[in-house]
Write a protein that holds these residues in place. Sequence first.
Motif, PDB file in Angstrom:
ATOM      1  N   SER A  66      22.460  19.608   2.440  1.00 24.60           N
ATOM      2  CA  SER A  66      21.194  19.345   3.244  1.00 24.60           C
ATOM      3  C   SER A  66      20.286  17.741   2.126  1.00 24.60           C
ATOM      4  CB  SER A  66      19.879  19.605   4.314  1.00 24.60           C
ATOM      5  OG  SER A  66      19.506  20.784   2.997  1.00 24.60           O
ATOM      6  N   ASP A  67      20.592  17.677   1.013  1.00 26.92           N
ATOM      7  CA  ASP A  67      19.676  16.670   0.725  1.00 26.92           C
ATOM      8  C   ASP A  67      19.407  15.337   0.790  1.00 26.92           C
ATOM      9  OD1 ASP A  67      19.100  19.302  -1.249  1.00 26.92           O
ATOM     10  OD2 ASP A  67      20.413  18.624  -2.760  1.00 26.92           O
ATOM     11  N   VAL A  68      18.279  14.610   0.504  1.00 25.88           N
ATOM     12  CA  VAL A  68      18.371  13.681   1.064  1.00 25.88           C
ATOM     13  C   VAL A  68      16.914  13.031   0.151  1.00 25.88           C
ATOM     14  CG1 VAL A  68      17.838  11.767   2.107  1.00 25.88           C
ATOM     15  CG2 VAL A  68      18.691  13.326   3.377  1.00 25.88           C
ATOM     16  N   LYS A  69      17.355  12.441  -0.955  1.00 24.19           N
ATOM     17  CA  LYS A  69      16.170  11.700  -1.733  1.00 24.19           C
ATOM     18  C   LYS A  69      15.770  10.962  -0.981  1.00 24.19           C
ATOM     19  CE  LYS A  69      19.470  11.404  -5.141  1.00 24.19           C
ATOM     20  NZ  LYS A  69      19.834  10.661  -6.150  1.00 24.19           N
ATOM     21  N   LEU A  70      14.594  11.106  -1.458  1.00 20.22           N
ATOM     22  CA  LEU A  70      12.500  10.671  -0.142  1.00 20.22           C
ATOM     23  C   LEU A  70      12.034  10.411  -1.644  1.00 20.22           C
ATOM     24  CD1 LEU A  70      11.161  10.973   1.726  1.00 20.22           C
ATOM     25  CD2 LEU A  70       9.689  11.915   1.321  1.00 20.22           C
ATOM     26  N   GLU A  71      12.265   8.400  -2.049  1.00 16.57           N
ATOM     27  CA  GLU A  71      11.757   8.247  -2.740  1.00 16.57           C
ATOM     28  C   GLU A  71      10.097   7.437  -2.483  1.00 16.57           C
ATOM     29  OE1 GLU A  71      13.575   4.726  -4.784  1.00 16.57           O
ATOM     30  OE2 GLU A  71      11.308   3.466  -5.057  1.00 16.57           O
ATOM     31  N   ARG A  72       9.699   7.577  -1.256  1.00 15.93           N
ATOM     32  CA  ARG A  72       8.524   6.985  -0.545  1.00 15.93           C
ATOM     33  C   ARG A  72       8.370   7.368   0.240  1.00 15.93           C
ATOM     34  NH1 ARG A  72       7.603   0.414  -3.169  1.00 15.93           N
ATOM     35  NH2 ARG A  72       8.297   1.499  -5.275  1.00 15.93           N
ATOM     36  N   ALA A  73       7.077   8.147   0.595  1.00 18.77           N
ATOM     37  CA  ALA A  73       6.665   8.610   2.103  1.00 18.77           C
ATOM     38  C   ALA A  73       5.572   8.318   2.125  1.00 18.77           C
ATOM     39  CB  ALA A  73       7.248   9.252   2.575  1.00 18.77           C
ATOM     40  N   TYR A  74       4.589   8.009   2.538  1.00 15.97           N
ATOM     41  CA  TYR A  74       3.014   7.468   2.409  1.00 15.97           C
ATOM     42  C   TYR A  74       2.608   7.122   3.630  1.00 15.97           C
ATOM     43  CZ  TYR A  74       2.592   2.484   0.919  1.00 15.97           C
ATOM     44  OH  TYR A  74       3.141   2.037   0.661  1.00 15.97           O
ATOM     45  N   VAL A  75       1.090   7.563   3.410  1.00 15.07           N
ATOM     46  CA  VAL A  75      -0.098   6.562   4.913  1.00 15.07           C
ATOM     47  C   VAL A  75      -1.232   5.940   4.516  1.00 15.07           C
ATOM     48  CG1 VAL A  75      -1.277   6.949   6.776  1.00 15.07           C
ATOM     49  CG2 VAL A  75       1.078   8.374   6.767  1.00 15.07           C
ATOM     50  N   ASP A  76      -1.680   5.061   5.206  1.00 13.95           N
ATOM     51  CA  ASP A  76      -2.864   4.387   4.220  1.00 13.95           C
ATOM     52  C   ASP A  76      -3.039   3.882   5.439  1.00 13.95           C
ATOM     53  OD1 ASP A  76      -2.717   3.745   1.189  1.00 13.95           O
ATOM     54  OD2 ASP A  76      -0.964   1.804   2.966  1.00 13.95           O
ATOM     55  N   TYR A  77      -4.669   5.054   5.519  1.00 14.19           N
ATOM     56  CA  TYR A  77      -5.319   4.780   7.130  1.00 14.19           C
ATOM     57  C   TYR A  77      -6.159   3.985   6.337  1.00 14.19           C
ATOM     58  CZ  TYR A  77      -9.111   6.172  10.116  1.00 14.19           C
ATOM     59  OH  TYR A  77     -10.797   6.594  10.763  1.00 14.19           O
ATOM     60  N   PHE A  78      -6.945   2.917   7.191  1.00 14.70           N
ATOM     61  CA  PHE A  78      -7.817   1.894   6.468  1.00 14.70           C
ATOM     62  C   PHE A  78      -9.416   2.146   7.317  1.00 14.70           C
ATOM     63  CE2 PHE A  78      -3.883  -0.227   5.618  1.00 14.70           C
ATOM     64  CZ  PHE A  78      -3.727  -0.313   4.388  1.00 14.70           C
ATOM     65  N   PHE A  79     -10.321   2.067   6.848  1.00  9.10           N
ATOM     66  CA  PHE A  79     -11.404   1.984   7.839  1.00  9.10           C
ATOM     67  C   PHE A  79     -12.738   1.573   6.931  1.00  9.10           C
ATOM     68  CE2 PHE A  79     -13.371   5.805   5.643  1.00  9.10           C
ATOM     69  CZ  PHE A  79     -12.694   5.649   4.368  1.00  9.10           C
ATOM     70  N   THR A  80     -13.732   0.355   7.818  1.00  4.74           N
ATOM     71  CA  THR A  80     -14.824  -0.290   7.317  1.00  4.74           C
ATOM     72  C   THR A  80     -16.134   0.562   6.773  1.00  4.74           C
ATOM     73  OG1 THR A  80     -13.500  -1.534   7.468  1.00  4.74           O
ATOM     74  CG2 THR A  80     -15.878  -2.119   6.993  1.00  4.74           C
ATOM     75  N   PRO A  81     -16.310   1.597   6.163  1.00  2.75           N
ATOM     76  CA  PRO A  81     -17.919   2.326   6.578  1.00  2.75           C
ATOM     77  C   PRO A  81     -18.905   1.182   6.262  1.00  2.75           C
ATOM     78  CG  PRO A  81     -17.102   2.766   4.927  1.00  2.75           C
ATOM     79  CD  PRO A  81     -16.027   1.637   5.116  1.00  2.75           C
ATOM     80  N   HIS A  82     -18.854  -0.308   5.804  1.00  2.00           N
ATOM     81  CA  HIS A  82     -20.075  -0.946   5.411  1.00  2.00           C
ATOM     82  C   HIS A  82     -18.766  -2.135   5.200  1.00  2.00           C
ATOM     83  CE1 HIS A  82     -22.535  -3.370   4.123  1.00  2.00           C
ATOM     84  NE2 HIS A  82     -23.510  -2.643   3.990  1.00  2.00           N
ATOM     85  N   PRO A  83     -19.492  -2.682   6.083  1.00  2.00           N
ATOM     86  CA  PRO A  83     -18.733  -4.874   6.038  1.00  2.00           C
ATOM     87  C   PRO A  83     -18.386  -5.366   4.780  1.00  2.00           C
ATOM     88  CG  PRO A  83     -20.907  -4.663   7.987  1.00  2.00           C
ATOM     89  CD  PRO A  83     -20.325  -3.426   6.827  1.00  2.00           C
TER      90      PRO A  83
END
Lengths: 104, 542
Positions: free
Chosen positions: B224-241
């Motif tokens: 059942s192999d599938v190669k996973l090269e990339r899988a990432y999440v970016d969470y953007f937030f602004t604690p200070h402008p």
Amino acid sequence: MRRPIVVFAAFLLCAGFLSSARAEEGEQIFTAKCGSCHRSGGEAAVFGPTKYAIVQWERFFKKNKHAKLKDISAQFSETDLQAVRNYLAAHAADSDKPQAVGLR
Amino acid sequence: MRRIKMRTFVFAFLCAATYLFIACCTVIAAEQPDMQQILKKLDEVIQRNNDLAKQNEELAKKVQRLEKQVTGGAAVPQKIKSDDEISILKERVKTLEQQGPAKENAEVASLKEDVGEMSAILQNVERKTLLDRVQMGVELRTRCDWFSLRERVKTKSLFGKTSYHHNSDKVQALCSNRFRLNMKAEIADNLVFNGRMVVYKNWTDDPYEDPQNDANRARYPGSSDVKLERAYVDYFFTPHPLLPLALSFGRFPTTDGMPTEFRENTARKSTYPALAYDYETDGAGVSFMLENLTGLKNSALRFLYGRSVSDNDYQIYRHADWYDGHLDEQDVYVAQFETETIKNSLFIINYFYSPEFSQPDVSFKGVNPVKLSSNLGSYSKLTFFFEAKKFLDSNFDWFAGYAQQWARADGKATWGLGPIPLQTIGLITNGESRERNAHAWQIGMRYNIPWETLNLPKVGVEFNTGSKYWLGLNGGAEDPLRKLTTRGNAWDFYYIQPITSHFMIRLGHTYVDQRHSYSPFGTPERLNTQIRNTYLLLDANF
């Protein structure tokens, strides 16, 4: 061998900071002029180039769709609009986007 | 007698009067409905009169309205002067009603119907769009490579006389397919997912056991192999402008490092310059967007942490008898500053640090570890990189990079037959404790040929060189020769021919001149080896 390397590294640093980048013209007009209404708390909704796909931006400008929402022809010259159009199409939802960790 | 007569007469009169009265009453009673009808008719007449008055009023208004529509709002005579005029106006109303508003009303009704229909359809389309969380894209690449090798080998004869001879070899038309499924999801305004799954294989290459083979691979129940090269999440937030942040985790985009995108004819596709690092990595990190603070466009400071374990097959934490040596962790810390300087450019300073370089995860048949070490030394690398596209509004794109490496070999690992040691290795050593410093640099340019008729093709040339102990960390590179690992010199030439915006052809030639053998482990040996690769690739992206 040592000296050329130092020279090369110094050259790179200089090239890097030679001059500070300025936004391309279309982006500048977009941020400053379209952004005067399209900003948070402004007259119209905030949006970015990814609002539409490339052909949708082309259509938006070709058919002058803004006129139906609000007449902005007085504020924008033909070349202004062309520059904004190029900028929006180049960064549209289906354009080839740079990818990196933490990059919008 | 007279009296009787009189009485009779009065009686008869009374009778007649009564009869008449009754008859009259009957007649009146019988007559009553007719009266009602008359009253009703009277009412109707009054009503009709009123209606006519109203109609008159309306007619006058309609005339005014229609006149307005016709004249575009010009004044309309208010007073109707004669019967003639009324009939003329009536006639006009009739024709106007027939031509104008009547037709308009039909159109509006049909448009209304269309809009209703469309919004019903749109509901479904919108629902589908909202459920389509992930956007997909495909990249398909077929490439064929022609490799050739030539090496000068030193031999010693029985009598101690040294002589040299040349070996050469060829691999003809090694073809491969690479399929990438790219995924992107804007989960929320500030939460973005990116992923990529890959199948990369040589044409009908057959590493399987009968009856499975590559030609029935997808038609046969197997792994059942599938190669996973990339899988990432970016969470953007602004604690200070002034300081927006991004928190990132997953399997990162750290392959196809810059300037690989020059050859690939795409936008930037990696976090790092290839000279710093070009492998897949798992980890977590934080990016500080510095543009608001520094005024430098697209400037950012990123800190990333990655960790690798060599061999978790045994899941030792599940067993009572934990023992050393199976989970070799290696930590990697990266700090990177990047900014755009001149238009369409990217300048990067990257610092890579791995405090404990672990031994290779090898287990040969018949050879066993004799003594292992989970720490072969420390390794760090500082990379400067600069690239500019359409440099100063010309048709030239160029890049240059320089990297300095500091490695401190300290620790060794030994393999052998039973207790007999056969080979000992360290970090770029044979097990000694040494400094293994090195450097590498690269430079290249690409010219955008302004031939519209040929769809704006591009030509490029690249050069890189690495010193004796250079460790490229380029195992995930796009080019099959991994040219940036070269301890020696490497040249690359290519021609890009776009066919449509979704299809391009690249023809290229890579020449690698190896002066020392390359491996992260073992002391480099002197070489005189030249490898060439001529390739043709077809790329479809959509």
